[in-house]
Write a protein that holds these residues in place. Structure first.
Motif, PDB file in Angstrom:
ATOM      1  N   LEU A   8       0.841  -1.393  -0.213  1.00  0.00           N
ATOM      2  CA  LEU A   8       0.287  -0.011  -0.734  1.00  0.00           C
ATOM      3  C   LEU A   8       1.063   1.322   0.152  1.00  0.00           C
ATOM      4  O   LEU A   8       0.643   2.343   0.694  1.00  0.00           O
ATOM      5  N   GLU A   9       1.694   0.753  -0.641  1.00  0.00           N
ATOM      6  CA  GLU A   9       2.893   2.037  -0.820  1.00  0.00           C
ATOM      7  C   GLU A   9       1.977   3.287  -1.100  1.00  0.00           C
ATOM      8  O   GLU A   9       2.391   3.951  -0.585  1.00  0.00           O
ATOM      9  N   GLU A  10       0.878   3.669  -1.697  1.00  0.00           N
ATOM     10  CA  GLU A  10       0.318   5.281  -2.743  1.00  0.00           C
ATOM     11  C   GLU A  10      -0.838   4.737  -1.616  1.00  0.00           C
ATOM     12  O   GLU A  10      -1.594   5.870  -1.949  1.00  0.00           O
ATOM     13  N   GLN A  11      -0.952   4.738  -0.723  1.00  0.00           N
ATOM     14  CA  GLN A  11      -2.121   4.214   0.159  1.00  0.00           C
ATOM     15  C   GLN A  11      -2.046   5.178   1.506  1.00  0.00           C
ATOM     16  O   GLN A  11      -1.058   4.783   2.101  1.00  0.00           O
ATOM     17  N   THR A  12      -2.880   5.647   2.525  1.00  0.00           N
ATOM     18  CA  THR A  12      -3.185   6.491   3.420  1.00  0.00           C
ATOM     19  C   THR A  12      -3.433   5.026   4.595  1.00  0.00           C
ATOM     20  O   THR A  12      -4.278   4.429   4.003  1.00  0.00           O
ATOM     21  N   VAL A  13      -2.946   4.760   5.597  1.00  0.00           N
ATOM     22  CA  VAL A  13      -2.938   4.032   6.535  1.00  0.00           C
ATOM     23  C   VAL A  13      -3.186   3.514   7.854  1.00  0.00           C
ATOM     24  O   VAL A  13      -2.882   4.463   8.504  1.00  0.00           O
ATOM     25  N   ALA A  28       3.058   2.710  13.529  1.00  0.00           N
ATOM     26  CA  ALA A  28       3.733   2.693  12.234  1.00  0.00           C
ATOM     27  C   ALA A  28       2.489   3.248  11.493  1.00  0.00           C
ATOM     28  O   ALA A  28       3.068   3.658   9.921  1.00  0.00           O
ATOM     29  N   ALA A  29       1.664   2.921  11.522  1.00  0.00           N
ATOM     30  CA  ALA A  29       0.154   4.070  10.369  1.00  0.00           C
ATOM     31  C   ALA A  29       0.878   4.909  10.297  1.00  0.00           C
ATOM     32  O   ALA A  29       0.934   5.912  10.858  1.00  0.00           O
ATOM     33  N   ASP A  30       0.078   5.748   9.018  1.00  0.00           N
ATOM     34  CA  ASP A  30       0.184   6.785   8.388  1.00  0.00           C
ATOM     35  C   ASP A  30      -0.666   7.807   9.684  1.00  0.00           C
ATOM     36  O   ASP A  30      -0.443   9.071  10.129  1.00  0.00           O
ATOM     37  N   PHE A  31      -2.236   7.191  10.572  1.00  0.00           N
ATOM     38  CA  PHE A  31      -3.254   7.735  11.034  1.00  0.00           C
ATOM     39  C   PHE A  31      -3.527   7.245  11.985  1.00  0.00           C
ATOM     40  O   PHE A  31      -3.864   5.239  11.726  1.00  0.00           O
ATOM     41  N   GLY A  32      -3.144   6.725  13.683  1.00  0.00           N
ATOM     42  CA  GLY A  32      -4.346   5.835  14.117  1.00  0.00           C
ATOM     43  C   GLY A  32      -5.351   6.565  14.994  1.00  0.00           C
ATOM     44  O   GLY A  32      -5.001   7.695  15.605  1.00  0.00           O
ATOM     45  N   VAL A  33      -6.220   5.348  15.427  1.00  0.00           N
ATOM     46  CA  VAL A  33      -7.061   6.546  16.084  1.00  0.00           C
ATOM     47  C   VAL A  33      -7.076   5.171  17.592  1.00  0.00           C
ATOM     48  O   VAL A  33      -7.916   3.531  17.540  1.00  0.00           O
ATOM     49  N   VAL A  34      -7.089   4.998  18.828  1.00  0.00           N
ATOM     50  CA  VAL A  34      -7.444   4.961  19.604  1.00  0.00           C
ATOM     51  C   VAL A  34      -8.808   4.698  20.663  1.00  0.00           C
ATOM     52  O   VAL A  34      -9.567   5.795  20.616  1.00  0.00           O
ATOM     53  N   MET A  35      -9.237   3.407  20.186  1.00  0.00           N
ATOM     54  CA  MET A  35     -10.663   3.241  20.790  1.00  0.00           C
ATOM     55  C   MET A  35     -10.233   3.329  22.369  1.00  0.00           C
ATOM     56  O   MET A  35      -9.932   2.228  22.791  1.00  0.00           O
ATOM     57  N   ALA A  36     -11.310   4.202  22.865  1.00  0.00           N
ATOM     58  CA  ALA A  36     -11.404   3.960  24.675  1.00  0.00           C
ATOM     59  C   ALA A  36     -12.202   4.661  25.105  1.00  0.00           C
ATOM     60  O   ALA A  36     -12.842   5.888  24.644  1.00  0.00           O
ATOM     61  N   ASP A  37     -12.529   4.391  26.394  1.00  0.00           N
ATOM     62  CA  ASP A  37     -13.775   4.694  26.703  1.00  0.00           C
ATOM     63  C   ASP A  37     -14.089   6.574  27.258  1.00  0.00           C
ATOM     64  O   ASP A  37     -14.587   7.069  27.652  1.00  0.00           O
ATOM     65  N   ASP A  38     -12.727   6.450  27.878  1.00  0.00           N
ATOM     66  CA  ASP A  38     -11.927   7.744  28.470  1.00  0.00           C
ATOM     67  C   ASP A  38     -10.725   8.057  28.111  1.00  0.00           C
ATOM     68  O   ASP A  38      -9.938   7.430  27.766  1.00  0.00           O
ATOM     69  N   ALA A  39     -10.214   9.266  28.638  1.00  0.00           N
ATOM     70  CA  ALA A  39      -8.529   9.264  28.357  1.00  0.00           C
ATOM     71  C   ALA A  39      -7.716   9.068  29.337  1.00  0.00           C
ATOM     72  O   ALA A  39      -6.617   9.063  29.182  1.00  0.00           O
ATOM     73  N   GLU A  40      -8.482   8.808  30.303  1.00  0.00           N
ATOM     74  CA  GLU A  40      -7.362   7.615  30.761  1.00  0.00           C
ATOM     75  C   GLU A  40      -7.419   5.984  30.619  1.00  0.00           C
ATOM     76  O   GLU A  40      -6.985   5.099  31.760  1.00  0.00           O
ATOM     77  N   SER A  41      -7.450   5.252  29.044  1.00  0.00           N
ATOM     78  CA  SER A  41      -7.676   4.259  29.426  1.00  0.00           C
ATOM     79  C   SER A  41      -5.748   3.686  29.678  1.00  0.00           C
ATOM     80  O   SER A  41      -5.136   4.869  29.132  1.00  0.00           O
ATOM     81  N   LYS A  42      -5.521   2.491  29.697  1.00  0.00           N
ATOM     82  CA  LYS A  42      -4.129   2.146  29.886  1.00  0.00           C
ATOM     83  C   LYS A  42      -3.608   2.615  28.418  1.00  0.00           C
ATOM     84  O   LYS A  42      -2.433   2.733  28.988  1.00  0.00           O
ATOM     85  N   LEU A  43      -4.032   2.334  27.223  1.00  0.00           N
ATOM     86  CA  LEU A  43      -3.304   2.505  25.775  1.00  0.00           C
ATOM     87  C   LEU A  43      -2.797   3.740  25.726  1.00  0.00           C
ATOM     88  O   LEU A  43      -1.288   4.269  25.534  1.00  0.00           O
ATOM     89  N   LEU A  44      -3.609   4.731  25.827  1.00  0.00           N
ATOM     90  CA  LEU A  44      -3.675   6.381  25.854  1.00  0.00           C
ATOM     91  C   LEU A  44      -2.792   6.998  27.173  1.00  0.00           C
ATOM     92  O   LEU A  44      -1.861   7.638  26.693  1.00  0.00           O
TER      93      LEU A  44
END
Length: 86
Positions: A8-13, A28-44
């Motif tokens: 996908l060199e020419e695509q937005t990931v 590593a993605a061009d753009f990432g979206v974290v799915m979380a219930d609130d701003a205090e999630s472990k991933l965030l």
């Protein structure tokens, strides 16, 4: 993610993730979206701790690489996908 990007060199990931196991792909993605219930999630908290600024999708500036949202409705209502050309 590497093998996906090779085709996908020419695509937005765009990567959606909800746990710390998604951290490498979000970064590593061009753009990432974290799915979380609130701003205090472990991933965030982990992303912030390692230096990523992760605003809520409604507050994201044009240059934000990773944002967070509670659900996909917030993503679509924010116009994010249109802004990043997806």
């Amino acid at each position: 993610m590497r093998s996906l990007r090779e085709g996908l060199e020419e695509q937005t990931v765009v990567y959606f993730g909800d746990s710390t196991t998604d951290l490498a792909c979000l970064a590593a993605a061009d753009f990432g979206v974290v799915m979380a219930d609130d701003a205090e999630s472990k991933l965030l908290k982990t992303l912030k701790r390692i230096g990523f600024e992760v605003p809520h999708v409604a507050d994201a500036a044009a240059g934000s690489k990773i944002v967070w949202a509670r659900d996909f409705d917030e993503v679509t209502q924010s116009g994010l996908m249109d802004r990043i050309g997806v």
